[in-house]
Motif scaffolding. Structure first.
Motif, PDB file in Angstrom:
ATOM      1  N   ALA A  18       0.842  -1.203   0.000  1.00 51.72           N
ATOM      2  CA  ALA A  18       0.000   0.000   0.000  1.00 51.72           C
ATOM      3  C   ALA A  18       0.870   1.243   0.000  1.00 51.72           C
ATOM      4  O   ALA A  18       1.458   1.595   1.009  1.00 51.72           O
ATOM      5  N   ARG A  19       0.936   1.896  -1.150  1.00 54.40           N
ATOM      6  CA  ARG A  19       1.698   3.140  -1.268  1.00 54.40           C
ATOM      7  C   ARG A  19       0.708   4.270  -1.475  1.00 54.40           C
ATOM      8  O   ARG A  19       0.052   4.357  -2.506  1.00 54.40           O
ATOM      9  N   ARG A  20       0.625   5.160  -0.456  1.00 52.62           N
ATOM     10  CA  ARG A  20      -0.362   6.241  -0.519  1.00 52.62           C
ATOM     11  C   ARG A  20      -0.052   7.297   0.535  1.00 52.62           C
ATOM     12  O   ARG A  20       0.626   7.030   1.524  1.00 52.62           O
ATOM     13  N   VAL A  21      -0.583   8.500   0.309  1.00 53.27           N
ATOM     14  CA  VAL A  21      -0.539   9.556   1.309  1.00 53.27           C
ATOM     15  C   VAL A  21      -1.607   9.209   2.342  1.00 53.27           C
ATOM     16  O   VAL A  21      -2.766   9.005   1.993  1.00 53.27           O
ATOM     17  N   VAL A  22      -1.206   9.127   3.609  1.00 50.13           N
ATOM     18  CA  VAL A  22      -2.161   8.737   4.646  1.00 50.13           C
ATOM     19  C   VAL A  22      -2.500   9.874   5.601  1.00 50.13           C
ATOM     20  O   VAL A  22      -3.447   9.778   6.360  1.00 50.13           O
ATOM     21  N   GLY A  23      -1.712  10.951   5.576  1.00 53.02           N
ATOM     22  CA  GLY A  23      -1.988  12.049   6.483  1.00 53.02           C
ATOM     23  C   GLY A  23      -1.107  13.245   6.235  1.00 53.02           C
ATOM     24  O   GLY A  23      -0.316  13.281   5.292  1.00 53.02           O
ATOM     25  N   VAL A  24      -1.266  14.224   7.118  1.00 52.99           N
ATOM     26  CA  VAL A  24      -0.498  15.465   7.053  1.00 52.99           C
ATOM     27  C   VAL A  24       0.173  15.673   8.405  1.00 52.99           C
ATOM     28  O   VAL A  24      -0.426  15.422   9.455  1.00 52.99           O
ATOM     29  N   VAL A  25       1.426  16.104   8.360  1.00 52.26           N
ATOM     30  CA  VAL A  25       2.180  16.442   9.563  1.00 52.26           C
ATOM     31  C   VAL A  25       2.695  17.868   9.438  1.00 52.26           C
ATOM     32  O   VAL A  25       2.743  18.424   8.344  1.00 52.26           O
ATOM     33  N   SER A  26       3.099  18.429  10.564  1.00 50.75           N
ATOM     34  CA  SER A  26       3.653  19.778  10.601  1.00 50.75           C
ATOM     35  C   SER A  26       5.063  19.713  11.182  1.00 50.75           C
ATOM     36  O   SER A  26       5.301  18.988  12.152  1.00 50.75           O
ATOM     37  N   VAL A  27       5.987  20.454  10.585  1.00 48.06           N
ATOM     38  CA  VAL A  27       7.366  20.494  11.092  1.00 48.06           C
ATOM     39  C   VAL A  27       7.387  21.302  12.391  1.00 48.06           C
ATOM     40  O   VAL A  27       6.910  22.437  12.434  1.00 48.06           O
ATOM     41  N   VAL A  28       7.920  20.711  13.465  1.00 50.93           N
ATOM     42  CA  VAL A  28       8.010  21.404  14.753  1.00 50.93           C
ATOM     43  C   VAL A  28       9.454  21.730  15.145  1.00 50.93           C
ATOM     44  O   VAL A  28       9.688  22.499  16.062  1.00 50.93           O
ATOM     45  N   LYS A  29      10.423  21.135  14.434  1.00 51.88           N
ATOM     46  CA  LYS A  29      11.838  21.446  14.660  1.00 51.88           C
ATOM     47  C   LYS A  29      12.541  21.324  13.318  1.00 51.88           C
ATOM     48  O   LYS A  29      12.429  20.298  12.649  1.00 51.88           O
ATOM     49  N   LYS A  30      13.252  22.397  12.907  1.00 53.38           N
ATOM     50  CA  LYS A  30      13.906  22.381  11.603  1.00 53.38           C
ATOM     51  C   LYS A  30      14.958  21.274  11.539  1.00 53.38           C
ATOM     52  O   LYS A  30      15.356  20.714  12.555  1.00 53.38           O
ATOM     53  N   TRP A  31      15.442  21.016  10.343  1.00 53.19           N
ATOM     54  CA  TRP A  31      16.368  19.908  10.135  1.00 53.19           C
ATOM     55  C   TRP A  31      17.612  20.046  11.004  1.00 53.19           C
ATOM     56  O   TRP A  31      18.076  21.138  11.308  1.00 53.19           O
TER      57      TRP A  31
END
Length: 113
Positions: A16-29
Motif C-alpha cells: 500500500a503506497r499512498r498519502v495517509v496524512g499530514v504532519v507539521s514540522v516542529v523542529k527544523k532539520w
C-alpha cells in the motif's frame, strides 16, 4: 523544511503506497550527531489523517499530477510538493482532518474543499 511547514505523510509499504496524512514540522532539520555522514532529521507532529486514501497507482493516472517528482524518485524521503500538486492530492483524498473544512456524515463536502 521550516518550522510550521505542512508535509504529506506517505506510507511506502510493499502492498500500500499512498498519502495517509499530514504532519507539521516542529523542529527544523538537524543532524543526529556531528558526523558529516549523518542523515538530516526533522521533528514533526501529526495534523490529521486523509479523509480518503488514494493509492500511488491511482495518483499516477491523474492528469493533473503529471510530472510530480515522487513518480520518478519514489525512494526520496523528503521532496518538494508544488502548491498545485498539494491541492490536487488533497482534493483527491477529500482533504485531511484538521484542515478547517467539515465533511458531512454522508461523505459530501459541506465547506467546498
Amino acid at each position: 523544511m521550516k518550522v510550521g511547514d505542512l508535509c504529506f505523510f506517505y506510507h511506502s509499504g510493499a502492498t500500500a503506497r499512498r498519502v495517509v496524512g499530514v504532519v507539521s514540522v516542529v523542529k527544523k532539520w538537524y543532524a543526529e550527531d556531528s558526523d558529516l555522514n549523518s542523515e538530516a532529521l526533522v521533528d514533526v507532529k501529526a495534523v490529521g489523517e486523509m479523509r480518503r486514501q488514494v493509492d500511488l497507482k491511482d495518483m499516477k493516472q491523474d492528469g493533473e499530477l503529471k510530472g510530480f517528482i515522487m513518480f520518478r524518485q519514489q525512494r526520496l524521503s523528503v521532496l518538494p510538493v508544488a502548491e498545485k500538486v498539494w491541492e490536487r492530492i488533497c482534493e483527491l483524498e477529500n482533504g485531511f482532518e484538521g484542515d478547517g473544512f467539515d465533511i458531512g456524515k454522508d461523505g459530501g463536502d459541506d465547506a467546498g474543499v
